[in-house]
Design an enzyme around this catalytic site. Structure first.
Site, PDB file in Angstrom:
ATOM      1  N   THR A 142       0.823  -1.214   0.000  1.00  0.00           N
ATOM      2  CA  THR A 142       0.000   0.000   0.000  1.00  0.00           C
ATOM      3  C   THR A 142       0.855   1.262   0.000  1.00  0.00           C
ATOM      4  OG1 THR A 142      -1.531   1.273   1.373  1.00  0.00           O
ATOM      5  CG2 THR A 142      -0.119  -0.261   2.532  1.00  0.00           C
ATOM      6  N   ASP A 143       0.281   2.347  -0.510  1.00  0.00           N
ATOM      7  CA  ASP A 143       0.968   3.648  -0.445  1.00  0.00           C
ATOM      8  C   ASP A 143       1.122   4.119   1.003  1.00  0.00           C
ATOM      9  OD1 ASP A 143      -1.677   4.351   0.125  1.00  0.00           O
ATOM     10  OD2 ASP A 143      -1.865   5.824  -1.482  1.00  0.00           O
ATOM     11  N   GLU A 144       0.370   3.525   1.922  1.00  0.00           N
ATOM     12  CA  GLU A 144       0.442   3.990   3.314  1.00  0.00           C
ATOM     13  C   GLU A 144       1.804   3.710   3.951  1.00  0.00           C
ATOM     14  OE1 GLU A 144      -2.826   3.585   5.891  1.00  0.00           O
ATOM     15  OE2 GLU A 144      -4.304   3.700   4.297  1.00  0.00           O
ATOM     16  N   TYR A 166      -1.786  -0.565  11.035  1.00  0.00           N
ATOM     17  CA  TYR A 166      -2.030  -1.188   9.724  1.00  0.00           C
ATOM     18  C   TYR A 166      -0.823  -0.996   8.812  1.00  0.00           C
ATOM     19  CZ  TYR A 166      -3.452  -1.376   4.828  1.00  0.00           C
ATOM     20  OH  TYR A 166      -3.480  -1.639   3.486  1.00  0.00           O
ATOM     21  N   LYS A 170       2.016  -3.627   7.219  1.00  0.00           N
ATOM     22  CA  LYS A 170       2.232  -3.787   5.774  1.00  0.00           C
ATOM     23  C   LYS A 170       3.712  -3.546   5.430  1.00  0.00           C
ATOM     24  CE  LYS A 170      -0.424  -4.524   3.013  1.00  0.00           C
ATOM     25  NZ  LYS A 170      -0.988  -5.805   2.506  1.00  0.00           N
TER      26      LYS A 170
HETATM   27  P1  NAD Z   1     -10.313  -6.684   2.301  1.00  0.00           P
HETATM   28  O1  NAD Z   1     -10.291  -6.430   3.762  1.00  0.00           O
HETATM   29  O2  NAD Z   1     -11.549  -6.388   1.524  1.00  0.00           O
HETATM   30  O3  NAD Z   1      -9.956  -8.223   2.005  1.00  0.00           O
HETATM   31  C1  NAD Z   1      -8.959  -8.910   2.708  1.00  0.00           C
HETATM   32  C2  NAD Z   1      -9.221 -10.396   2.501  1.00  0.00           C
HETATM   33  O4  NAD Z   1      -8.168 -11.132   3.160  1.00  0.00           O
HETATM   34  C3  NAD Z   1     -10.539 -10.893   3.100  1.00  0.00           C
HETATM   35  O5  NAD Z   1     -11.187 -11.756   2.191  1.00  0.00           O
HETATM   36  C4  NAD Z   1     -10.107 -11.653   4.349  1.00  0.00           C
HETATM   37  O6  NAD Z   1     -10.995 -12.686   4.708  1.00  0.00           O
HETATM   38  C5  NAD Z   1      -8.760 -12.183   3.907  1.00  0.00           C
HETATM   39  N1  NAD Z   1      -7.856 -12.484   5.034  1.00  0.00           N
HETATM   40  C6  NAD Z   1      -7.555 -11.703   6.096  1.00  0.00           C
HETATM   41  N2  NAD Z   1      -6.679 -12.330   6.905  1.00  0.00           N
HETATM   42  C7  NAD Z   1      -6.411 -13.524   6.334  1.00  0.00           C
HETATM   43  C8  NAD Z   1      -5.574 -14.604   6.678  1.00  0.00           C
HETATM   44  N3  NAD Z   1      -4.827 -14.599   7.796  1.00  0.00           N
HETATM   45  N4  NAD Z   1      -5.520 -15.685   5.853  1.00  0.00           N
HETATM   46  C9  NAD Z   1      -6.277 -15.725   4.722  1.00  0.00           C
HETATM   47  N5  NAD Z   1      -7.092 -14.735   4.355  1.00  0.00           N
HETATM   48  C10 NAD Z   1      -7.159 -13.635   5.144  1.00  0.00           C
HETATM   49  O7  NAD Z   1      -9.056  -5.909   1.723  1.00  0.00           O
HETATM   50  P2  NAD Z   1      -8.828  -5.204   0.306  1.00  0.00           P
HETATM   51  O8  NAD Z   1      -9.276  -3.810   0.403  1.00  0.00           O
HETATM   52  O9  NAD Z   1      -9.331  -6.080  -0.747  1.00  0.00           O
HETATM   53  O10 NAD Z   1      -7.236  -5.185   0.280  1.00  0.00           O
HETATM   54  C11 NAD Z   1      -6.517  -6.283  -0.250  1.00  0.00           C
HETATM   55  C12 NAD Z   1      -5.043  -6.010  -0.133  1.00  0.00           C
HETATM   56  O11 NAD Z   1      -4.719  -4.795  -0.798  1.00  0.00           O
HETATM   57  C13 NAD Z   1      -4.562  -5.821   1.305  1.00  0.00           C
HETATM   58  O12 NAD Z   1      -3.308  -6.448   1.419  1.00  0.00           O
HETATM   59  C14 NAD Z   1      -4.448  -4.319   1.464  1.00  0.00           C
HETATM   60  O13 NAD Z   1      -3.436  -4.003   2.401  1.00  0.00           O
HETATM   61  C15 NAD Z   1      -4.041  -3.907   0.071  1.00  0.00           C
HETATM   62  N6  NAD Z   1      -4.440  -2.558  -0.347  1.00  0.00           N
HETATM   63  C16 NAD Z   1      -5.740  -2.148  -0.218  1.00  0.00           C
HETATM   64  C17 NAD Z   1      -6.094  -0.883  -0.679  1.00  0.00           C
HETATM   65  C18 NAD Z   1      -7.510  -0.362  -0.555  1.00  0.00           C
HETATM   66  O14 NAD Z   1      -7.735   0.831  -0.753  1.00  0.00           O
HETATM   67  N7  NAD Z   1      -8.495  -1.188  -0.262  1.00  0.00           N
HETATM   68  C19 NAD Z   1      -5.135  -0.050  -1.264  1.00  0.00           C
HETATM   69  C20 NAD Z   1      -3.807  -0.526  -1.355  1.00  0.00           C
HETATM   70  C21 NAD Z   1      -3.482  -1.777  -0.912  1.00  0.00           C
HETATM   71  O1  DAU Z   2      -4.115   4.297   0.613  1.00  0.00           O
HETATM   72  C1  DAU Z   2      -4.331   2.926   0.559  1.00  0.00           C
HETATM   73  C2  DAU Z   2      -5.171   2.517   1.726  1.00  0.00           C
HETATM   74  O2  DAU Z   2      -6.478   3.063   1.494  1.00  0.00           O
HETATM   75  C3  DAU Z   2      -5.249   1.017   1.913  1.00  0.00           C
HETATM   76  O3  DAU Z   2      -3.955   0.524   2.187  1.00  0.00           O
HETATM   77  C4  DAU Z   2      -6.221   0.657   3.034  1.00  0.00           C
HETATM   78  O4  DAU Z   2      -6.370  -0.749   3.109  1.00  0.00           O
HETATM   79  C5  DAU Z   2      -7.561   1.290   2.718  1.00  0.00           C
HETATM   80  O5  DAU Z   2      -8.477   1.051   3.763  1.00  0.00           O
HETATM   81  C6  DAU Z   2      -7.422   2.797   2.506  1.00  0.00           C
HETATM   82  O6  DAU Z   2      -7.029   3.460   3.726  1.00  0.00           O
HETATM   83  P1  DAU Z   2      -7.639   4.873   4.183  1.00  0.00           P
HETATM   84  O7  DAU Z   2      -7.499   4.974   5.638  1.00  0.00           O
HETATM   85  O8  DAU Z   2      -7.111   5.988   3.353  1.00  0.00           O
HETATM   86  O9  DAU Z   2      -9.173   4.638   3.723  1.00  0.00           O
HETATM   87  P2  DAU Z   2     -10.544   4.952   4.469  1.00  0.00           P
HETATM   88  O10 DAU Z   2     -11.636   4.646   3.499  1.00  0.00           O
HETATM   89  O11 DAU Z   2     -10.637   4.349   5.806  1.00  0.00           O
HETATM   90  O12 DAU Z   2     -10.471   6.534   4.656  1.00  0.00           O
HETATM   91  C7  DAU Z   2     -10.320   7.401   3.549  1.00  0.00           C
HETATM   92  C8  DAU Z   2     -10.265   8.815   4.087  1.00  0.00           C
HETATM   93  O13 DAU Z   2     -11.552   9.144   4.620  1.00  0.00           O
HETATM   94  C9  DAU Z   2      -9.284   8.992   5.218  1.00  0.00           C
HETATM   95  O14 DAU Z   2      -8.724  10.283   5.135  1.00  0.00           O
HETATM   96  C10 DAU Z   2     -10.143   8.884   6.464  1.00  0.00           C
HETATM   97  C11 DAU Z   2     -11.475   9.477   6.008  1.00  0.00           C
HETATM   98  N1  DAU Z   2     -12.668   8.905   6.662  1.00  0.00           N
HETATM   99  C12 DAU Z   2     -12.822   7.548   6.683  1.00  0.00           C
HETATM  100  C13 DAU Z   2     -13.903   6.976   7.302  1.00  0.00           C
HETATM  101  C14 DAU Z   2     -14.061   5.467   7.329  1.00  0.00           C
HETATM  102  C15 DAU Z   2     -13.625   9.743   7.231  1.00  0.00           C
HETATM  103  O15 DAU Z   2     -13.503  10.986   7.182  1.00  0.00           O
HETATM  104  N2  DAU Z   2     -14.691   9.173   7.852  1.00  0.00           N
HETATM  105  C16 DAU Z   2     -14.869   7.818   7.927  1.00  0.00           C
HETATM  106  O16 DAU Z   2     -15.875   7.373   8.532  1.00  0.00           O
END
Ligand code: NAD
Ligand code: DAU
Length: 377
Positions: A142-144, A166, A170
């Protein structure tokens, strides 16, 4: 040279991005076999893979294993049957990592280590002639991991400075993956994706939470001043870029996957309400997330040089996402039942009680002059 993999192991493939990756690959009907290993945490959902299991031809090339990536006995035989492993499995919500960090470390560090050890055994088997080649491992990160990028755009060589449990988990997972490349010569690639949105997004995250709350005329809890900036990436573009890196990435290298548009949260919410035809008065300004990263922004030149371009402009992706949530109410209502209320109360109860009406969002598309990150076009 673009590589082909006939047998993929996709861990975390029942989640938001992983399921999109699986659906898109199997729908191509090119003979690829996919095994999903997923623990089915609160975020994992077999309904996300219904398009696969309900299609007889795709279902024949698909296997689902319910299990934990931290369980070596489950992982070892699956790794031995895979040409490549794509690891999406993680606890993915920053707010939950602040409430309960431990599961983030178990999956993000121990789980990644178990996958690496399984790959090491397969590399030994390949060296001994017991299999053709060791599996390639793609670690989805992730970019985080860069922390808050207050100015400019982080390149892949920028220092890692994670600021939440988190993102620290990562970053730790990434460092382990890279160490196994250096020490044992494992074939690994890594991606750092931007904030992703789209169909099947769990309603705990900003965009789907605000869509589903607004559809129910419930308050929208905007953290702090709402001027935090994120660079939004459509889910099919994230999944496509992961596949592109899997097939074309250089062993040991990391690739940023930037989004299509950098926007302050307030502007995302304004656009979303405009599309839904709901009033700004739903928005409540609430206590901020502790350690809230102000901005994420990445340079995408390296991915562009590898030949990948995102296809979905933010307005198009947002409209498609809203339409999808409108059309798939049973999907999100099922998630927003059971233990959802307990989570919602814990995360938002006192915040909403102490919240105030948010000043109206009047600015038309306050896109940053930097809104097109280098290499993203
Ligand atoms: P998500 O939470 O929707 O899905 C995660 C999945 O992993 C779920 O199906 C969960 O059951 C499974 N899981 C969790 N722990 C596990 C374990 N120990 N063994 C097997 N399965 C397990 O997440 P997402 O948003 O689809 O993100 C997927 C990946 O991408 C993550 O690694 C996250 O860090 C990364 N990522 C997400 C975002 C975003 O904005 N959502 C952005 C950048 C990177
Ligand atoms: O940048 C990549 C990441 O993006 C991934 O690695 C994470 O898995 C994914 O969850 C996401 O993280 P963020 O924390 O940026 O996403 P989130 O949707 O939780 O929040 C987006 C922005 O909105 C952040 O600045 C927090 C704000 N927010 C979020 C929630 C849930 C609010 O203001 N209110 C809220 O209730």
């Amino acid at each position: 040279m673009t590589r082909q993999f006939g047998r993929l192991l996709v861990t975390g493939g029942a989640g938001f991005i992983g399921s999109c990756f699986v659906r898109d690959i199997l729908a191509r009907r090119d003979g690829t076999h996919v095994t999903v290993l997923d623990k089915l945490t609160y975020a994992g959902n077999r309904a996300n893979l219904a398009a696969v299991t309900e299609d007889p031809e795709q279902a024949r090339r698909f296997r689902f294993v319910h299990g934990d990536i931290a369980d070596a006995a489950v992982v070892a035989p699956l790794a031995s049957g895979a040409d490549a492993i794509v690891n999406f499995a993680a606890e993915s919500h920053v707010d939950r990592s602040i409430l309960d960090p431990e599961a983030f470390l178990r999956t993000g560090v121990i789980g990644v280590h178990v996958l690496l050890e399984a790959c090491r055994r397969e590399a030994e088997a390949a060296a001994a002639g017991r299999r053709a080649a060791a599996p390639r491992l793609l670690q989805v990160s992730t970019d985080e991991v860069y922390g808050s990028v207050d100015e400019g755009h982080a390149t892949e060589s920028a220092p890692l400075a994670p600021r939440s449990p988190y993102s620290a988990a990562k970053a730790a997972g990434e460092l382990l993956v890279r160490s196994y490349h250096v020490t044992y010569g494992l074939d690994v690639v890594l991606t750092r994706g931007s904030n992703t949105y789209g169909p099947f997004h769990h309603p705990e995250k900003l965009i789907p939470l605000f869509i589903t709350n607004a559809l129910d005329d419930q308050e929208l809890p905007l953290y702090g001043d709402g001027l935090q900036r994120r660079d939004w990436l459509y889910v099919a573009d994230h999944a496509g870029a992961v596949e592109h890196v899997l097939r074309n990435g250089v062993p040991g290298e990391v690739y940023n996957l930037p989004g299509d548009r950098e926007l302050p949260n307030r502007e995302v919410v304004r656009l979303l309400l405009e599309h839904l035809g709901k009033p700004w008065s739903l928005v409540r300004q609430v206590e901020d997330r502790p350690g809230h990263d102000r901005r994420y922004a990445m340079d995408g030149s390296k991915l562009k040089a590898l030949g990948w371009r995102n296809r979905t402009p933010f307005e198009v992706g947002l409209a498609a996402t809203i339409d999808w949530f409108r059309a798939n109410e049973p999907w999100w209502r099922a998630i927003r039942s059971g233990d959802w209320d307990a989570y919602y109360q814990r995360q938002y109860g006192s915040r909403l009680a102490g919240g105030v009406a948010a000043a109206p969002a009047t600015a038309p598309a306050a896109a940053s002059p930097e809104s097109g990150p280098p290499g993203a076009a």
